[in-house]
Design a protein around this motif. Structure first.
Motif, mmCIF file in Angstrom:
data_model
loop_
_atom_site.group_PDB
_atom_site.id
_atom_site.type_symbol
_atom_site.label_atom_id
_atom_site.label_comp_id
_atom_site.label_asym_id
_atom_site.label_seq_id
_atom_site.Cartn_x
_atom_site.Cartn_y
_atom_site.Cartn_z
ATOM 1 N N UNK A 36 -35.777 -16.286 11.191
ATOM 2 C CA UNK A 36 -35.437 -14.954 10.687
ATOM 3 C C UNK A 36 -35.907 -14.846 9.251
ATOM 4 N N UNK A 37 -36.604 -13.768 8.965
ATOM 5 C CA UNK A 37 -37.041 -13.441 7.619
ATOM 6 C C UNK A 37 -36.500 -12.062 7.265
ATOM 7 N N UNK A 38 -36.485 -11.765 6.003
ATOM 8 C CA UNK A 38 -36.108 -10.426 5.568
ATOM 9 C C UNK A 38 -37.012 -9.984 4.430
ATOM 10 N N UNK A 50 -33.782 -20.605 10.404
ATOM 11 C CA UNK A 50 -34.596 -20.901 11.581
ATOM 12 C C UNK A 50 -33.885 -21.934 12.444
ATOM 13 N N UNK A 51 -34.306 -21.980 13.704
ATOM 14 C CA UNK A 51 -33.788 -22.959 14.650
ATOM 15 C C UNK A 51 -34.969 -23.526 15.414
ATOM 16 N N UNK A 52 -34.991 -24.848 15.567
ATOM 17 C CA UNK A 52 -36.077 -25.471 16.309
ATOM 18 C C UNK A 52 -35.769 -25.389 17.807
ATOM 19 N N UNK A 60 -31.207 -23.074 6.657
ATOM 20 C CA UNK A 60 -30.763 -21.838 6.022
ATOM 21 C C UNK A 60 -31.239 -21.779 4.578
ATOM 22 N N UNK A 61 -31.559 -20.577 4.150
ATOM 23 C CA UNK A 61 -31.815 -20.362 2.729
ATOM 24 C C UNK A 61 -30.507 -20.539 1.972
ATOM 25 N N UNK A 62 -30.591 -21.014 0.745
ATOM 26 C CA UNK A 62 -29.387 -21.218 -0.064
ATOM 27 C C UNK A 62 -28.587 -19.929 -0.205
ATOM 28 N N UNK A 67 -22.602 -18.321 5.204
ATOM 29 C CA UNK A 67 -22.305 -16.930 5.599
ATOM 30 C C UNK A 67 -23.029 -16.534 6.884
ATOM 31 N N UNK A 68 -24.219 -17.083 7.102
ATOM 32 C CA UNK A 68 -25.027 -16.742 8.282
ATOM 33 C C UNK A 68 -25.061 -17.933 9.230
ATOM 34 N N UNK A 69 -25.197 -17.640 10.510
ATOM 35 C CA UNK A 69 -25.321 -18.700 11.515
ATOM 36 C C UNK A 69 -26.338 -18.280 12.563
ATOM 37 N N UNK A 70 -27.293 -19.151 12.796
ATOM 38 C CA UNK A 70 -28.316 -18.883 13.805
ATOM 39 C C UNK A 70 -27.968 -19.650 15.077
ATOM 40 N N UNK A 71 -28.238 -19.035 16.210
ATOM 41 C CA UNK A 71 -27.983 -19.703 17.486
ATOM 42 C C UNK A 71 -28.993 -19.203 18.506
ATOM 43 N N UNK A 72 -29.139 -19.968 19.579
ATOM 44 C CA UNK A 72 -30.073 -19.551 20.614
ATOM 45 C C UNK A 72 -29.397 -19.647 21.972
ATOM 46 N N UNK A 73 -29.728 -18.711 22.840
ATOM 47 C CA UNK A 73 -29.251 -18.693 24.210
ATOM 48 C C UNK A 73 -30.501 -18.646 25.093
ATOM 49 N N UNK A 74 -30.955 -19.803 25.520
ATOM 50 C CA UNK A 74 -32.192 -19.852 26.291
ATOM 51 C C UNK A 74 -32.055 -19.132 27.630
ATOM 52 N N UNK A 75 -30.849 -19.108 28.182
ATOM 53 C CA UNK A 75 -30.640 -18.412 29.452
ATOM 54 C C UNK A 75 -30.903 -16.912 29.307
ATOM 55 N N UNK A 76 -30.615 -16.382 28.117
ATOM 56 C CA UNK A 76 -30.855 -14.958 27.852
ATOM 57 C C UNK A 76 -32.168 -14.739 27.107
ATOM 58 N N UNK A 77 -32.880 -15.832 26.840
ATOM 59 C CA UNK A 77 -34.162 -15.736 26.129
ATOM 60 C C UNK A 77 -34.010 -14.988 24.802
#
Length: 127
Positions: A36-38, A50-52, A60-62, A67-77
């Protein structure tokens, strides 16, 4: 055709939360690193998180750690960015990028160019 579509942006008050989604079509995200970029007009793009391919390998950026959390759900792509305790400084257009993962690393350098990008979703934090 590989496509990424971001959603979930909007207007939120300071201290509020939003969850952004990055949904892929035309390919499966299982073996991709996602970032994710902004960007704010007139300012340099900022890597946020980012997530590998390993969902436990996240960065995470400092400015957003804790405050932010990245996650992935491969089943939902789909990859998510949960954003809590939002501040006016988080206001930006948020983009997700994807590339085939190499090992358990991913990159959020401002200069790095992922081969696949979404169209962006606007996040505005204001009272």
């Amino acid at each position: 055709q590989k496509q990424l579509v971001e959603s979930g942006g909007g207007l939120v008050q300071p201290g509020g939360s939003l969850r952004l989604s990055c949904a892929a079509s035309g390919f499966t995200l299982d073996h991709y690193a996602i970032a994710w970029y902004r960007q704010v007009p007139g300012k340099e793009r900022e890597g946020v998180s980012c997530v590998s391919s390993d969902p436990d390998s996240t960065y995470y950026a400092d400015s957003v750690k804790g405050r932010f959390a990245i996650s992935r759900d491969n089943a939902k792509n789909t990859v998510y960015l949960q954003m809590d305790s939002l501040k006016p400084g988080d206001t930006a257009v948020y983009y997700c990028g994807a590339e085939i993962a190499t090992g358990f690393v991913c990159i959020i350098s401002a200069q790095y160019d992922y081969p696949h990008w979404g169209q962006g979703t606007q996040v505005t934090v204001s009272s």
